[in-house]
Design a protein around this motif. Structure first.
Motif: not given
Length: 205
Positions: A41-42, A47-48, A142-146, A162-165
């Protein structure tokens, strides 16, 4: 009044940003869960600053003449170790654009490492064992997962708004093996289902 205003300003600055959790369910065209999909997610706000760190080890093991895990998510700038636990020697490499590297022949209980400086994908191979194949997905959020076997990945404390998945998988049909869609992160826990064609040929080395 000035003191009160200053106090309110400090409290506002110290308050945590409003954030929400998101569950992303990745399914194939038949509705079956997809394992090893990388979900990111962006936020539109960005991002920080600073290095990104994940809870899982940045390690790609060679064992039983295979890479483990099949897909590893790594932050840009992260250094991955490549321990060899086999009784035979391995020669690890990637010819992927932006992430080319080579770890020349080394044996059991030895380890090498490589730092991934470019966002993208590194498709891994072994010069000695053609059946060995794995992927390192280098991300800048930092918002990443598998996804596990259930196909559901949970991303926590994403800034609301708002964000992009994005969803990536080596067998996902489409440009760059990736699907991208806009979404809005709410304070309440959310859920998004992403379906795609996962019958494409795996990205080559």
């Amino acid at each position: 009044m000035r003191v009160l205003f200053a106090l309110l300003a400090v409290l506002a600055f110290c308050s945590p940003a409003i954030a929400g959790d998101l569950t992303v369910s990745v399914r194939d065209a038949a509705g079956r869960p997809v394992q090893d999909a990388v979900v990111t997610v962006h936020p539109a706000a960005g991002v920080p600053r600073g290095p990104i760190r994940f809870a899982w080890p940045l390690r790609m093991t060679q064992q039983d003449i295979q890479f483990q895990p099949y897909v590893l998510v790594v932050p840009v700038g992260g250094t991955v170790s490549f321990p060899n636990l086999d009784r035979v020697r391995h020669h690890v490499y990637s010819f992927s654009r932006g992430n080319r590297f080579e770890l020349q022949l080394y044996g059991r209980d030895e380890s090498r490492s490589h730092t991934f400086a470019a966002v993208g994908v590194a498709a891994l191979g072994c010069n000695i064992h053609d059946q060995m194949l794995a992927y390192i997905k280098v991300v800048n959020t930092p918002w990443a997962a598998k996804t596990p076997a259930s196909g559901d990945a949970i991303l926590r404390a994403i800034p609301a708004g708002a964000a992009t998945l994005r969803v990536w998988h080596p067998r996902l049909a489409g440009r760059g093996n990736e699907i991208s869609r806009p979404l809005t992160i709410a304070v309440a826990p959310g859920r998004s289902t992403v379906s795609g064609d996962f019958s494409a040929r795996a990205a080559v080395r």
